[in-house]
Design an enzyme around this catalytic site. Sequence first.
Site, PDB file in Angstrom:
ATOM      1  N   ASP A 141     -44.730  -0.683  18.774  1.00  0.00           N
ATOM      2  CA  ASP A 141     -44.004   0.505  19.234  1.00  0.00           C
ATOM      3  C   ASP A 141     -44.888   1.384  20.113  1.00  0.00           C
ATOM      4  O   ASP A 141     -44.734   2.603  20.150  1.00  0.00           O
ATOM      5  CB  ASP A 141     -43.504   1.298  18.017  1.00  0.00           C
ATOM      6  CG  ASP A 141     -42.496   2.366  18.414  1.00  0.00           C
ATOM      7  OD1 ASP A 141     -42.326   3.353  17.657  1.00  0.00           O
ATOM      8  OD2 ASP A 141     -41.901   2.246  19.515  1.00  0.00           O
ATOM      9  N   LYS A 144     -44.804   0.055  26.414  1.00  0.00           N
ATOM     10  CA  LYS A 144     -44.019  -1.190  26.440  1.00  0.00           C
ATOM     11  C   LYS A 144     -44.687  -2.318  27.226  1.00  0.00           C
ATOM     12  O   LYS A 144     -44.451  -3.473  26.963  1.00  0.00           O
ATOM     13  CB  LYS A 144     -42.608  -0.908  26.958  1.00  0.00           C
ATOM     14  CG  LYS A 144     -41.954   0.280  26.247  1.00  0.00           C
ATOM     15  CD  LYS A 144     -42.072   0.197  24.716  1.00  0.00           C
ATOM     16  CE  LYS A 144     -41.838   1.531  24.028  1.00  0.00           C
ATOM     17  NZ  LYS A 144     -42.268   1.544  22.605  1.00  0.00           N
ATOM     18  N   ASP A 169     -39.931  -2.456  18.714  1.00  0.00           N
ATOM     19  CA  ASP A 169     -38.979  -1.398  19.035  1.00  0.00           C
ATOM     20  C   ASP A 169     -38.718  -1.362  20.544  1.00  0.00           C
ATOM     21  O   ASP A 169     -39.527  -1.868  21.329  1.00  0.00           O
ATOM     22  CB  ASP A 169     -39.543  -0.037  18.581  1.00  0.00           C
ATOM     23  CG  ASP A 169     -38.496   1.075  18.677  1.00  0.00           C
ATOM     24  OD1 ASP A 169     -38.894   2.237  18.832  1.00  0.00           O
ATOM     25  OD2 ASP A 169     -37.281   0.761  18.623  1.00  0.00           O
ATOM     26  N   ASN A 170     -37.593  -0.810  20.958  1.00  0.00           N
ATOM     27  CA  ASN A 170     -37.295  -0.502  22.362  1.00  0.00           C
ATOM     28  C   ASN A 170     -37.165  -1.699  23.288  1.00  0.00           C
ATOM     29  O   ASN A 170     -37.502  -1.610  24.472  1.00  0.00           O
ATOM     30  CB  ASN A 170     -38.359   0.434  22.948  1.00  0.00           C
ATOM     31  CG  ASN A 170     -38.645   1.602  22.081  1.00  0.00           C
ATOM     32  OD1 ASN A 170     -39.740   1.744  21.517  1.00  0.00           O
ATOM     33  ND2 ASN A 170     -37.641   2.458  21.926  1.00  0.00           N
ATOM     34  N   GLU A 199     -33.329   6.223  19.609  1.00  0.00           N
ATOM     35  CA  GLU A 199     -33.403   7.256  18.570  1.00  0.00           C
ATOM     36  C   GLU A 199     -32.718   8.551  19.020  1.00  0.00           C
ATOM     37  O   GLU A 199     -32.891   9.010  20.139  1.00  0.00           O
ATOM     38  CB  GLU A 199     -34.872   7.555  18.182  1.00  0.00           C
ATOM     39  CG  GLU A 199     -35.813   7.812  19.321  1.00  0.00           C
ATOM     40  CD  GLU A 199     -36.532   6.551  19.776  1.00  0.00           C
ATOM     41  OE1 GLU A 199     -36.018   5.439  19.553  1.00  0.00           O
ATOM     42  OE2 GLU A 199     -37.601   6.654  20.363  1.00  0.00           O
TER      43      GLU A 199
HETATM   44  C1  LIG Z   1     -43.324   5.709  20.666  1.00  0.00           C
HETATM   45  S1  LIG Z   1     -44.818   6.377  20.116  1.00  0.00           S
HETATM   46  C2  LIG Z   1     -44.974   5.674  18.451  1.00  0.00           C
HETATM   47  C3  LIG Z   1     -43.869   6.115  17.542  1.00  0.00           C
HETATM   48  C4  LIG Z   1     -44.061   5.723  16.072  1.00  0.00           C
HETATM   49  N1  LIG Z   1     -44.229   4.257  15.916  1.00  0.00           N
HETATM   50  C5  LIG Z   1     -42.859   6.174  15.258  1.00  0.00           C
HETATM   51  O1  LIG Z   1     -41.840   5.458  15.292  1.00  0.00           O
HETATM   52  O2  LIG Z   1     -42.933   7.227  14.622  1.00  0.00           O
HETATM   53  C6  LIG Z   1     -45.987   5.417  21.023  1.00  0.00           C
HETATM   54  C7  LIG Z   1     -47.429   5.785  20.712  1.00  0.00           C
HETATM   55  O3  LIG Z   1     -48.300   4.723  21.079  1.00  0.00           O
HETATM   56  C8  LIG Z   1     -49.516   5.275  21.595  1.00  0.00           C
HETATM   57  N2  LIG Z   1     -50.097   4.186  22.416  1.00  0.00           N
HETATM   58  C9  LIG Z   1     -49.588   3.697  23.565  1.00  0.00           C
HETATM   59  N3  LIG Z   1     -50.325   2.651  23.996  1.00  0.00           N
HETATM   60  C10 LIG Z   1     -51.332   2.473  23.082  1.00  0.00           C
HETATM   61  C11 LIG Z   1     -52.416   1.564  22.963  1.00  0.00           C
HETATM   62  N4  LIG Z   1     -52.601   0.602  23.866  1.00  0.00           N
HETATM   63  N5  LIG Z   1     -53.253   1.678  21.907  1.00  0.00           N
HETATM   64  C12 LIG Z   1     -53.050   2.647  20.984  1.00  0.00           C
HETATM   65  N6  LIG Z   1     -52.032   3.542  21.024  1.00  0.00           N
HETATM   66  C13 LIG Z   1     -51.187   3.455  22.074  1.00  0.00           C
HETATM   67  C14 LIG Z   1     -49.087   6.526  22.343  1.00  0.00           C
HETATM   68  O4  LIG Z   1     -50.148   7.455  22.447  1.00  0.00           O
HETATM   69  C15 LIG Z   1     -47.943   7.030  21.466  1.00  0.00           C
HETATM   70  O5  LIG Z   1     -48.386   7.982  20.527  1.00  0.00           O
HETATM   71  O1  LIG Z   2     -41.571   5.143  26.684  1.00  0.00           O
HETATM   72  C1  LIG Z   2     -40.915   5.977  26.094  1.00  0.00           C
HETATM   73  C2  LIG Z   2     -40.602   7.255  26.745  1.00  0.00           C
HETATM   74  C3  LIG Z   2     -40.419   7.250  28.112  1.00  0.00           C
HETATM   75  C4  LIG Z   2     -40.137   8.451  28.748  1.00  0.00           C
HETATM   76  C5  LIG Z   2     -40.059   9.640  28.030  1.00  0.00           C
HETATM   77  C6  LIG Z   2     -40.259   9.622  26.658  1.00  0.00           C
HETATM   78  C7  LIG Z   2     -40.543   8.423  26.009  1.00  0.00           C
HETATM   79  C8  LIG Z   2     -40.391   5.695  24.720  1.00  0.00           C
HETATM   80  C9  LIG Z   2     -39.044   5.959  24.422  1.00  0.00           C
HETATM   81  C10 LIG Z   2     -38.521   5.605  23.181  1.00  0.00           C
HETATM   82  C11 LIG Z   2     -39.344   4.975  22.240  1.00  0.00           C
HETATM   83  O2  LIG Z   2     -38.874   4.593  21.005  1.00  0.00           O
HETATM   84  C12 LIG Z   2     -40.692   4.712  22.528  1.00  0.00           C
HETATM   85  O3  LIG Z   2     -41.418   4.043  21.586  1.00  0.00           O
HETATM   86  C13 LIG Z   2     -41.241   5.110  23.760  1.00  0.00           C
HETATM   87  N1  LIG Z   2     -42.665   4.984  24.026  1.00  0.00           N
HETATM   88  O4  LIG Z   2     -43.203   5.848  24.738  1.00  0.00           O
HETATM   89  O5  LIG Z   2     -43.314   4.086  23.494  1.00  0.00           O
HETATM   90 MG   LIG Z   3     -40.196   3.283  20.034  1.00  0.00          MG
END
Ligand SMILES: C[S@@+](CC[C@H](N)C(=O)[O-])C[C@H]1O[C@@H](n2cnc3c(N)ncnc32)[C@H](O)[C@@H]1O
Ligand SMILES: O=C(c1ccccc1)c1ccc(O)c(O)c1[N+](=O)[O-]
Ligand SMILES: [Mg+2]
Length: 214
Positions: A141, A144, A169-170, A199
Amino acid sequence: NYYRDVNRLLHAVQKNATKGDPRSVVKAIDNFCRQKEWAMNVGDEKGCILDSVVSEVNPVTVLELGTYCGYSTVRIASLLPPRAKIITLEFNPDYAKIARQVIAWAGLEDKIQVVEGPSGEWIPKMKEQFGVKTFDLVFLDHWKDRYLPDTKLLEDCGLLRKGTILLADNVICPGTPDYLEYVRNSPRYKSQYFKSHLEYTKAEDGLEKSVFLG
Ligand SMILES: C[S@@+](CC[C@H](N)C(=O)[O-])C[C@H]1O[C@@H](n2cnc3c(N)ncnc32)[C@H](O)[C@@H]1O
Ligand SMILES: O=C(c1ccccc1)c1ccc(O)c(O)c1[N+](=O)[O-]
Ligand SMILES: [Mg+2]
């Protein structure tokens, strides 16, 4: 800015959730994100699918790629058997700081290890640093465009075993086309799509569950 937003999410947890009660933490975050500010947690609808996969796999070692505020980390950890552990990777220090406080509020510190840094650097160190042999479940997650390279890295580092479940996810929104093509066409995976919604919205999204065949 983003940091102020996540700080407000943490305060909503501390104000509305019962300390030591993971489900109330999950509820407080979902209410905040539905009523006040959208945030990129996996959310309640896809969260139920995540719960059912975790309960079915009953994993002892879990890897989560992308912690953010710890919503899915708490969701997963609250369903783990006694000695099970989840290692969650987060490279944004501000988010990691918030996640540790959300996890502490839920009382799940003993089951969760928040590791700060990029997945590409930490995955190759899992065995030597954390004594991990293989993962039973991986929740993807994070950004992407990292799903496919990190999956190949997990394979190359011998961190997947016959039967390891990858849950991503996504796969529709924002979408992970190269990852989806790989797990759906590779003879090394058996893949299944769980249709849902992005979400807190009506947009289509879904989770892809892939079994590593060894
Ligand atoms: C969508 S959020 C995670 C949401 C969480 N899994 C939840 O459902 O509550 C994505 C997170 O991945 C972190 N992230 C993105 N690429 C990463 C990487 N290569 N290594 C570690 N963290 C990363 C970002 O900083 C961000 O906080
Ligand atoms: O990439 C986005 C995103 C792109 C644009 C603005 C905000 C979030 C996002 C949207 C829904 C997700 O569930 C998720 O995991 C992500 N993410 O950042 O990894
Ligand atoms: Mg997600």
